[in-house]
Motif scaffolding. Sequence first.
Motif, PDB file in Angstrom:
ATOM      1  N   ASP A  47     -16.337  65.693  33.024  1.00 32.64           N
ATOM      2  CA  ASP A  47     -16.838  66.942  33.475  1.00 32.64           C
ATOM      3  C   ASP A  47     -15.562  67.555  33.888  1.00 32.64           C
ATOM      4  N   LEU A  48     -15.537  68.694  34.184  1.00 31.49           N
ATOM      5  CA  LEU A  48     -14.398  69.658  34.571  1.00 31.49           C
ATOM      6  C   LEU A  48     -13.551  69.225  35.984  1.00 31.49           C
ATOM      7  N   PRO A  49     -12.305  69.235  36.109  1.00 31.69           N
ATOM      8  CA  PRO A  49     -11.515  68.633  37.275  1.00 31.69           C
ATOM      9  C   PRO A  49     -11.984  68.865  38.439  1.00 31.69           C
ATOM     10  N   HIS A  50     -12.735  70.143  38.889  1.00 36.31           N
ATOM     11  CA  HIS A  50     -13.087  70.270  40.073  1.00 36.31           C
ATOM     12  C   HIS A  50     -14.629  69.507  40.356  1.00 36.31           C
ATOM     13  N   VAL A  51     -15.003  69.405  39.434  1.00 30.45           N
ATOM     14  CA  VAL A  51     -16.299  68.674  39.445  1.00 30.45           C
ATOM     15  C   VAL A  51     -16.218  67.262  39.902  1.00 30.45           C
ATOM     16  N   VAL A  52     -15.263  66.541  39.224  1.00 25.07           N
ATOM     17  CA  VAL A  52     -14.978  64.975  39.419  1.00 25.07           C
ATOM     18  C   VAL A  52     -14.116  64.489  40.281  1.00 25.07           C
ATOM     19  N   ALA A  53     -13.420  65.547  40.767  1.00 27.27           N
ATOM     20  CA  ALA A  53     -11.912  65.225  41.732  1.00 27.27           C
ATOM     21  C   ALA A  53     -12.620  64.297  42.859  1.00 27.27           C
ATOM     22  N   ASN A  54     -11.548  63.096  43.075  1.00 29.01           N
ATOM     23  CA  ASN A  54     -11.965  62.409  44.220  1.00 29.01           C
ATOM     24  C   ASN A  54     -13.354  61.716  44.434  1.00 29.01           C
ATOM     25  N   LEU A  55     -13.998  61.437  43.197  1.00 30.65           N
ATOM     26  CA  LEU A  55     -15.401  60.841  43.480  1.00 30.65           C
ATOM     27  C   LEU A  55     -14.923  59.315  43.095  1.00 30.65           C
ATOM     28  N   PRO A  56     -15.911  58.622  43.876  1.00 31.16           N
ATOM     29  CA  PRO A  56     -15.718  57.048  43.951  1.00 31.16           C
ATOM     30  C   PRO A  56     -16.052  56.094  42.617  1.00 31.16           C
ATOM     31  N   GLU A  57     -15.164  55.446  42.192  1.00 29.33           N
ATOM     32  CA  GLU A  57     -15.487  54.730  40.915  1.00 29.33           C
ATOM     33  C   GLU A  57     -15.897  53.246  41.092  1.00 29.33           C
ATOM     34  N   ALA A  58     -16.075  52.777  40.134  1.00 38.17           N
ATOM     35  CA  ALA A  58     -16.287  51.180  40.056  1.00 38.17           C
ATOM     36  C   ALA A  58     -15.771  50.700  38.982  1.00 38.17           C
ATOM     37  N   ASP A  59     -15.926  49.176  38.971  1.00 33.39           N
ATOM     38  CA  ASP A  59     -15.315  48.350  37.881  1.00 33.39           C
ATOM     39  C   ASP A  59     -15.843  48.926  36.401  1.00 33.39           C
ATOM     40  N   ASN A  60     -17.154  49.408  36.342  1.00 32.81           N
ATOM     41  CA  ASN A  60     -17.614  49.512  34.920  1.00 32.81           C
ATOM     42  C   ASN A  60     -18.221  51.261  35.069  1.00 32.81           C
ATOM     43  N   PHE A  61     -17.429  51.793  36.004  1.00 36.81           N
ATOM     44  CA  PHE A  61     -17.935  53.489  36.034  1.00 36.81           C
ATOM     45  C   PHE A  61     -16.780  54.265  36.586  1.00 36.81           C
ATOM     46  N   LYS A  62     -16.283  55.096  35.790  1.00 40.54           N
ATOM     47  CA  LYS A  62     -15.346  56.162  35.992  1.00 40.54           C
ATOM     48  C   LYS A  62     -15.340  57.505  35.479  1.00 40.54           C
ATOM     49  N   TYR A  63     -14.493  58.269  36.203  1.00 41.17           N
ATOM     50  CA  TYR A  63     -14.472  59.624  35.899  1.00 41.17           C
ATOM     51  C   TYR A  63     -13.346  59.989  34.977  1.00 41.17           C
ATOM     52  N   ILE A  64     -13.576  61.088  34.286  1.00 42.32           N
ATOM     53  CA  ILE A  64     -12.446  61.534  33.144  1.00 42.32           C
ATOM     54  C   ILE A  64     -12.695  63.313  33.808  1.00 42.32           C
ATOM     55  N   ALA A  65     -11.468  63.645  33.860  1.00 41.78           N
ATOM     56  CA  ALA A  65     -11.705  65.125  33.878  1.00 41.78           C
ATOM     57  C   ALA A  65     -11.179  66.089  32.712  1.00 41.78           C
ATOM     58  N   GLY A  66     -11.968  66.799  32.098  1.00 45.04           N
ATOM     59  CA  GLY A  66     -12.001  67.445  30.786  1.00 45.04           C
ATOM     60  C   GLY A  66     -12.832  68.380  30.540  1.00 45.04           C
ATOM     61  N   ASP A  67     -12.791  69.097  29.304  1.00 44.04           N
ATOM     62  CA  ASP A  67     -13.626  70.210  28.575  1.00 44.04           C
ATOM     63  C   ASP A  67     -14.163  69.521  27.557  1.00 44.04           C
ATOM     64  N   MET A  68     -15.548  69.382  27.467  1.00 44.95           N
ATOM     65  CA  MET A  68     -16.130  68.886  26.433  1.00 44.95           C
ATOM     66  C   MET A  68     -15.879  69.559  25.056  1.00 44.95           C
TER      67      MET A  68
END
Length: 242
Positions: A47-68
């Motif tokens: 999702d967009l950078p301001h949406v996913v910034a600083n959200l907690p991740e896990a071993d099999n779960f992560k965020y990537i900032a970007g435009d689809m």
Amino acid sequence: MTSFVVKAECKQIFEGLGTLVDVGGGNGSLSRIISEAFPGIKCTVLDLPHVVANLPEADNFKYIAGDMFQFIPPADTFLFKLVFHGLGDEDGLKILKKRREAIASNGERGKVIIIDIVINAEEDEHELTETKFLLDIVLSVNSTGKERTESEWAKLFFDAGFSHYKITPIFGMRSLIEISIQKKFKSICDYLAAIKKPVEDVDKQWQLARGLGPDLRTLKVAMLGNPPYRQFGPFILQGSKS
């Protein structure tokens, strides 16, 4: 409720997947449920950078900032929850064509999962249909998006190069739609069924037999030699004469 539905009703849909990208997934609430219910899946939320910034991740779960519209990471499965009803057909087609290319480059192994609204006036209760049409009006006023009937969804999928889809009403007003690449004849049958012109079973059997070519004789012997399949005898014999 969503957690229960994913675990109880969607096991066969998600079990065995390796990687999943939740496109436009917001804070990733659905993907987090999937990653917890199926630890073998590596989930990524785009999702967009301001949406996913600083959200907690896990071993099999992560965020990537970007435009689809610019980039979607590679994966076995691409999940779009309430994304396409906010898009017109032109933008929706662009995204689906790119996903079709990604799946094709992976040996046609993979699929797209869409959670969205499907208008079905023939089977839905009247109040539910009215609500869906009201949402369609709201979308048309405020965006280029729209709610779609099954035939409209099917046209979008087939125009993008996909050959198979399955709709499962499972999330209240929303349905879970799986789209993938399968055999051409099956895709034609699915499309005709979507526009209320289904292919009769006997015609499907006939086309299947014709497509076997030299292997038809082997099928004929196998089917006629086993009692459970004797009802296909006349059909197989007829096909072997053509």
